[in-house]
Design a protein around this motif. Structure first.
Motif, PDB file in Angstrom:
ATOM      1  N   ALA A 110       0.825  -1.207   0.000  1.00  0.00           N
ATOM      2  CA  ALA A 110       0.000   0.000   0.000  1.00  0.00           C
ATOM      3  C   ALA A 110       0.858   1.256   0.000  1.00  0.00           C
ATOM      4  O   ALA A 110       0.533   2.233  -0.679  1.00  0.00           O
ATOM      5  CB  ALA A 110      -0.928   0.003   1.210  1.00  0.00           C
ATOM      6  N   GLY A 111       1.947   1.256   0.744  1.00  0.00           N
ATOM      7  CA  GLY A 111       2.795   2.439   0.840  1.00  0.00           C
ATOM      8  C   GLY A 111       3.492   2.785  -0.458  1.00  0.00           C
ATOM      9  O   GLY A 111       3.674   3.951  -0.772  1.00  0.00           O
ATOM     10  N   ILE A 160       0.192   2.719  -3.736  1.00  0.00           N
ATOM     11  CA  ILE A 160      -0.982   3.586  -3.605  1.00  0.00           C
ATOM     12  C   ILE A 160      -0.513   4.998  -3.265  1.00  0.00           C
ATOM     13  O   ILE A 160       0.116   5.210  -2.231  1.00  0.00           O
ATOM     14  CB  ILE A 160      -1.932   3.070  -2.500  1.00  0.00           C
ATOM     15  CG1 ILE A 160      -2.250   1.589  -2.690  1.00  0.00           C
ATOM     16  CG2 ILE A 160      -3.191   3.908  -2.428  1.00  0.00           C
ATOM     17  CD1 ILE A 160      -2.987   1.245  -3.951  1.00  0.00           C
ATOM     18  N   GLN A 174      -3.084   5.862   1.931  1.00  0.00           N
ATOM     19  CA  GLN A 174      -2.358   4.609   2.084  1.00  0.00           C
ATOM     20  C   GLN A 174      -2.766   3.853   3.350  1.00  0.00           C
ATOM     21  O   GLN A 174      -2.915   2.628   3.311  1.00  0.00           O
ATOM     22  CB  GLN A 174      -0.857   4.887   2.123  1.00  0.00           C
ATOM     23  CG  GLN A 174      -0.342   5.478   0.853  1.00  0.00           C
ATOM     24  CD  GLN A 174       1.031   6.072   1.018  1.00  0.00           C
ATOM     25  OE1 GLN A 174       1.383   6.554   2.086  1.00  0.00           O
ATOM     26  NE2 GLN A 174       1.803   6.048  -0.051  1.00  0.00           N
ATOM     27  N   THR A 232       3.085   1.798   6.069  1.00  0.00           N
ATOM     28  CA  THR A 232       2.880   2.681   4.915  1.00  0.00           C
ATOM     29  C   THR A 232       3.715   3.952   5.017  1.00  0.00           C
ATOM     30  O   THR A 232       3.936   4.620   4.010  1.00  0.00           O
ATOM     31  CB  THR A 232       1.398   3.081   4.756  1.00  0.00           C
ATOM     32  OG1 THR A 232       0.980   3.795   5.920  1.00  0.00           O
ATOM     33  CG2 THR A 232       0.527   1.869   4.532  1.00  0.00           C
TER      34      THR A 232
END
Length: 189
Positions: free
Chosen positions: A62-63, A66, A70, A92
């Protein structure tokens, strides 16, 4: 002035404790409201040897991949994998305003070397486009290379984060057991 060797770890632990999301802060997050009943499940907030490495790996995904929101995305990612939500959310923070530009430069470099962009086109089209400030054509060429590089970096960092956190967990538990046995007067060979 030298600092004690453990001081960096204590400062890191204090920073993590300050920035670790609480169940209350996750409950108030409007992006998580539709799935709050699932995200706030107690088993997702326990620190176990399996859930923490999963949380680290999902937080890396995610970090890195995205660009916005996040932490809520990492919390939602943690649901199907039964990962630790606070660990996923805290991981993240690996991307921030200081780490993102070098990360994207490395991603472009990795992606362009994998796609061999400069070998197919004579000259250096990305460098030439950047010098002429033709941003749209440059972005159209740099986009696929950067995306591929980000994907490679994400996979490597997620696997590495999972392995390092699992190893760290194992060493931490072994140290606790050793200390417990030493305190009882039993030596561990």
């Amino acid at each position: 002035m030298s600092k004690a060797p453990g001081s960096i770890f204590s400062r890191l632990a204090a920073w993590s404790h300050r920035n670790l999301p609480t169940r209350e802060s996750m409950e108030k997050n409007r992006l998580l409201r539709p799935v709050a009943h699932r995200v706030l499940a107690p088993e997702l907030w326990r620190f176990t040897r399996r859930s923490v490495p999963r949380g680290v790996a999902l937080g890396m995904v995610a970090g890195i991949l995205i660009p916005v929101a996040q932490t809520p995305v990492a919390a939602v990612f943690a649901l199907p994998f039964r990962a630790n939500v606070p660990t996923a959310a805290l991981t993240t923070f690996i991307t921030n305003p200081l780490t993102t530009p070098p990360l994207w430069i490395a991603a472009y470099w990795i992606g362009s070397s994998l796609l061999r962009l400069d070998e197919h086109v004579p000259g250096q089209p990305v460098a030439e486009a950047a010098a002429r400030t033709e941003w749209i054509p440059w972005l159209m060429q740099a986009g696929p290379a950067t995306a591929l590089g980000l994907l490679v970096i994400t996979i490597v960092c997620s696997i590495g984060g999972y392995a390092l956190s699992a190893l760290g967990w194992r060493l931490w538990i072994a140290r606790k057991w050793r200390n417990r046995h030493d305190n009882r007067g039993v030596s561990v060979s």
